[in-house]
Motif scaffolding. Structure first.
Motif, PDB file in Angstrom:
ATOM      1  N   LYS A   1      63.967 -36.633 -26.955  1.00  0.00           N
ATOM      2  CA  LYS A   1      63.361 -38.109 -26.694  1.00  0.00           C
ATOM      3  C   LYS A   1      62.450 -38.634 -27.793  1.00  0.00           C
ATOM      4  O   LYS A   1      61.806 -37.833 -28.556  1.00  0.00           O
ATOM      5  CB  LYS A   1      62.697 -38.239 -25.477  1.00  0.00           C
ATOM      6  CG  LYS A   1      61.328 -37.473 -25.334  1.00  0.00           C
ATOM      7  CD  LYS A   1      60.625 -37.640 -23.869  1.00  0.00           C
ATOM      8  CE  LYS A   1      59.336 -37.052 -23.888  1.00  0.00           C
ATOM      9  NZ  LYS A   1      58.793 -37.288 -22.360  1.00  0.00           N
ATOM     10  N   GLY A   2      62.746 -40.067 -28.256  1.00  0.00           N
ATOM     11  CA  GLY A   2      61.715 -40.408 -29.290  1.00  0.00           C
ATOM     12  C   GLY A   2      62.468 -40.485 -30.704  1.00  0.00           C
ATOM     13  O   GLY A   2      61.864 -41.272 -31.421  1.00  0.00           O
ATOM     14  N   GLY A   3      63.666 -39.973 -30.790  1.00  0.00           N
ATOM     15  CA  GLY A   3      64.260 -40.142 -32.178  1.00  0.00           C
ATOM     16  C   GLY A   3      63.596 -39.159 -33.221  1.00  0.00           C
ATOM     17  O   GLY A   3      62.577 -38.241 -32.999  1.00  0.00           O
ATOM     18  N   LEU A   4      64.303 -39.377 -34.366  1.00  0.00           N
ATOM     19  CA  LEU A   4      63.699 -38.557 -35.418  1.00  0.00           C
ATOM     20  C   LEU A   4      63.573 -39.451 -36.587  1.00  0.00           C
ATOM     21  O   LEU A   4      64.093 -40.774 -36.651  1.00  0.00           O
ATOM     22  CB  LEU A   4      64.692 -37.434 -36.120  1.00  0.00           C
ATOM     23  CG  LEU A   4      64.590 -36.192 -34.887  1.00  0.00           C
ATOM     24  CD1 LEU A   4      65.998 -35.227 -35.078  1.00  0.00           C
ATOM     25  CD2 LEU A   4      63.481 -35.263 -35.090  1.00  0.00           C
ATOM     26  N   ASP A   5      62.895 -39.186 -37.692  1.00  0.00           N
ATOM     27  CA  ASP A   5      62.581 -40.098 -38.810  1.00  0.00           C
ATOM     28  C   ASP A   5      63.832 -40.196 -39.719  1.00  0.00           C
ATOM     29  O   ASP A   5      64.976 -39.536 -39.690  1.00  0.00           O
ATOM     30  CB  ASP A   5      61.290 -39.797 -39.530  1.00  0.00           C
ATOM     31  CG  ASP A   5      61.235 -38.179 -40.468  1.00  0.00           C
ATOM     32  OD1 ASP A   5      62.606 -37.706 -40.499  1.00  0.00           O
ATOM     33  OD2 ASP A   5      60.281 -37.960 -40.796  1.00  0.00           O
ATOM     34  N   ALA A   6      63.584 -41.110 -40.765  1.00  0.00           N
ATOM     35  CA  ALA A   6      64.666 -41.378 -41.891  1.00  0.00           C
ATOM     36  C   ALA A   6      64.966 -40.197 -42.552  1.00  0.00           C
ATOM     37  O   ALA A   6      66.334 -40.163 -42.909  1.00  0.00           O
ATOM     38  CB  ALA A   6      63.900 -42.584 -42.610  1.00  0.00           C
TER      39      ALA A   6
END
Length: 200
Positions: A105-110
């Motif tokens: 959950k919350g994603g990952l960065d670029a």
């Protein structure tokens, strides 16, 4: 809604569209621990094989509670944890191990999204607090490694059926719902602040 078999191939990952809803069946490896990620990195540094071969596999940021019984490990439940805690590790893991799906959950960065684009890997967003729904998809324990760690941190591989639905939060082409939402929020911020100022 699409149904996908784990592990995905890079082509499978690239076929998924941003925001698409998916259910998953097959084998996946889960952990919720920073110490676990540090240990994986140590194994990579030392050129040692991981106790579970993760090449081309699914690695999800899901915690689980396991109990050791006479028949082996019994996994009671699983629940997603925040993936951004692992941003520092994931680009390397995606590239060097060749992961084709990650999630939590919350994603990952670029930096993670760039690695995913290179390899052909997708990020699945799991329902936060959805332990009953997610745990209902568990069909068996394939393996449990590093039992010296607390239950949530162990490297656990499970067999699941119709897990989800999960959402494609970052696709294999570098597109991210999380980055899009952050950009929208930044664009709205000046108007929000101006409105607050005028209301004083």
């Amino acid at each position: 809604m699409r149904h996908m078999q784990l592990p995905l191939s890079p082509d499978d990952a690239r076929s998924l569209k941003l925001g698409e809803m998916v259910t998953l069946s097959g084998e996946m490896t889960i952990t919720a621990g920073l110490p676990t990620h540090a240990r994986i990195a140590q194994y990579l540094d030392e050129g040692r094989p991981l106790p579970r071969d993760l090449r081309g596999q699914a690695l999800f940021h899901l915690g689980s509670y396991s109990e050791e019984t006479d028949a082996g490990f019994d996994i009671r439940y699983m629940n997603p944890t925040t993936s951004t805690r692992f941003n520092g590790y994931m680009p390397r893991f995606i590239r060097e191990i060749g992961l084709t799906s990650v999630g939590g959950k919350g994603g990952l960065d670029a930096a993670c999204a760039a690695a995913m684009k290179e390899v052909g890997c997708v990020y699945f967003s799991f329902l936060g607090g959805g332990a009953p729904l997610l745990s209902d998809a568990m069909r068996g324990v394939v393996s449990v490694h590093w039992p010296d760690l607390v239950a949530h941190f162990r490297l656990v591989t499970l067999r699941v059926e119709d897990l989800g639905p999960v959402t494609v939060g970052i696709d294999a082409h570098g597109n991210s719902l999380y980055a899009d939402l952050a950009a929208q929020a930044r664009a709205r911020l000046p108007d929000i602040l101006a409105g607050l100022d005028s209301a004083r």
